[in-house]
Scaffold this motif. Structure first.
Motif, short mmCIF file in Angstrom:
data_model
loop_
_atom_site.label_atom_id
_atom_site.label_comp_id
_atom_site.label_asym_id
_atom_site.label_seq_id
_atom_site.Cartn_x
_atom_site.Cartn_y
_atom_site.Cartn_z
N VAL A 1 0.86 -1.19 0.00
CA VAL A 1 0.00 0.00 0.00
C VAL A 1 0.89 1.23 0.00
O VAL A 1 1.75 1.39 0.87
CB VAL A 1 -0.93 0.01 1.22
N LEU A 2 0.68 2.08 -0.99
CA LEU A 2 1.46 3.31 -1.08
C LEU A 2 0.99 4.31 -0.04
O LEU A 2 -0.21 4.59 0.07
CB LEU A 2 1.32 3.92 -2.48
N VAL A 3 1.93 4.85 0.73
CA VAL A 3 1.67 5.98 1.62
C VAL A 3 2.23 7.21 0.92
O VAL A 3 3.44 7.37 0.77
CB VAL A 3 2.34 5.79 2.99
N ASP A 4 1.37 8.07 0.43
CA ASP A 4 1.75 9.24 -0.36
C ASP A 4 1.29 10.49 0.37
O ASP A 4 0.09 10.77 0.43
CB ASP A 4 1.12 9.14 -1.75
N ALA A 5 2.23 11.20 0.96
CA ALA A 5 1.88 12.33 1.82
C ALA A 5 2.63 13.58 1.41
O ALA A 5 3.83 13.55 1.14
CB ALA A 5 2.20 11.99 3.28
N ASP A 6 1.91 14.69 1.34
CA ASP A 6 2.52 15.99 1.09
C ASP A 6 1.77 17.02 1.94
O ASP A 6 0.97 16.67 2.81
CB ASP A 6 2.50 16.35 -0.39
N ASP A 7 2.04 18.28 1.67
CA ASP A 7 1.41 19.32 2.49
C ASP A 7 -0.10 19.39 2.30
O ASP A 7 -0.82 19.93 3.15
CB ASP A 7 2.03 20.68 2.16
N ASP A 8 -0.59 18.86 1.19
CA ASP A 8 -2.02 18.95 0.90
C ASP A 8 -2.83 17.82 1.53
O ASP A 8 -3.96 18.04 2.00
CB ASP A 8 -2.26 18.94 -0.62
N ALA A 9 -2.28 16.61 1.53
CA ALA A 9 -3.07 15.47 1.99
C ALA A 9 -2.18 14.27 2.23
O ALA A 9 -1.03 14.22 1.77
CB ALA A 9 -4.16 15.12 0.97
N VAL A 10 -2.73 13.31 2.95
CA VAL A 10 -2.10 12.00 3.14
C VAL A 10 -3.04 10.98 2.48
O VAL A 10 -4.21 10.88 2.84
CB VAL A 10 -1.90 11.65 4.62
#
Length: 338
Positions: free
Chosen positions: A150-159
């Motif tokens: 499962v990809l965990v893709d997090a930035d300032d906008d969303a996780v």
């Protein structure tokens, strides 16, 4: 001569030294052949030199300098001299190893500064809800390791949590999650996902940390750890799109019944004659083929109530959306009806 001597090729096989190494040690004066043919310059070695060559091979494998190898050979019957030479070299190796450890530790510290760990603060309930929603779409093909987690893709906008097996793709946001550190994109192994789904119970604060090669889940001191999948996840964002040309609101329970009663059609899947069974859905003005089991799994992952099927023609991915969760989507690749 043939009974008592051997050529350089045979010497190489018996001693563990290569032919080029034997020539080098001859030139360096460390291991001079017992006889060199004056006409052919072919080297011949005696029985006694086999043991000497084996000794040279071992000493070179631990990096003993040539001058010290020569000293060992010259005094090989004087163990006190040999022990002194070997002990000095051993201390040199130990000092070098200590220096290497210090340098590697410094290098790791520099890398840690360049790649600081990232933490995501959320709750067990939020994480488990998102994991359950994407778990069914995780791939199982060992030849495609980038899809087996499962990809965990997090930035300032969303996780976001993302999973795909090429036939379906699911994106779920972690509501209220807080990112500490730089943006991160890491694939959590499916074993860690499954462990979390069974291990965590009560709703407590949870921290998901990506620290180098490790993905760590800490829920009030209950810690689970897995090694991130060393692969690049596909660019899922290019598959996401705005609303399609037609949206169909549906009641999940009623739609299940319609899906069970929908007609099927056997269609070819390739030039080799393979076939598959497509369930034929007529949604609004669009007729499309789907994999019934895949669609049911996508519905199972959604909350009960109203959903929207987002259509953009019979060959575009079927999108399943919950109006209450903007940005979350489950995509299902259609089956061409020919």
């Amino acid at each position: 001569m043939e009974e008592r001597m051997r050529g350089i090729g045979q010497m190489a096989r018996e001693s563990g030294l290569t032919v080029s190494a034997l020539r080098f040690y001859d030139g360096a004066g460390v291991l001079v052949p017992a006889h060199v043919d004056p006409w052919t310059n072919y080297r011949w070695y005696s029985d006694e030199q086999v043991a000497v060559a084996r000794l040279v091979a071992r000493l070179r494998r631990v990096g003993l300098p040539l001058a010290e190898i020569s000293r060992v050979l010259e005094h090989r019957n004087d163990l006190a001299v040999v022990d002194a030479v070997l002990e000095t070299h051993l201390r040199r190796l130990e000092d070098g190893l200590a220096d290497a450890r210090r340098e590697l530790s410094s290098a790791r510290s520099l890398l840690a500064k360049e790649n600081p760990m990232t933490s995501i603060r959320t709750t067990t309930t939020a994480l488990l809800d998102a994991l359950r929603a994407v778990r069914f779409a995780v791939g199982t093909d060992p030849g495609l390791p980038m899809l087996t987690g499962v990809l965990v893709d997090a930035d300032d906008d969303a996780v976001r949590l993302v999973a795909t097996d090429r036939y379906r793709l699911v994106v779920r946001h972690l509501p209220g999650a807080v990112l500490d550190g730089p943006r991160v994109s890491a694939i959590a192994p499916v074993a860690l996902v499954d462990e979390a789904l069974t291990a965590f119970g009560a709703d407590v604060p949870l921290t998901l940390t990506v620290d180098g090669d490790d993905v760590v889940l800490d829920a009030g001191g209950q810690v689970l750890r897995g090694r991130r999948v060393d692969a690049d996840f596909p660019d899922y964002r290019r598959l996401l799109r705005d609303a399609g040309s037609e949206q169909v609101e549906l009641d999940v329970a009623r739609f299940r019944d319609e899906l069970a009663a929908a007609p099927t059609r056997t269609v070819p899947t390739g030039p080799d004659g393979a076939e598959e069974t497509a369930t034929v859905l007529t949604l609004g003005a669009v007729e499309l083929g789907v994999n019934r089991e895949f669609l049911l799994e996508a519905l199972d992952a959604e909350a009960a109530g109203q959903l929207v099927l987002d259509l953009d023609g019979p060959l575009a991915p079927l999108a399943i959306r919950d109006p209450r969760r903007p940005g979350d989507v489950s995509l299902l690749m259609p089956i061409s009806l020919g």
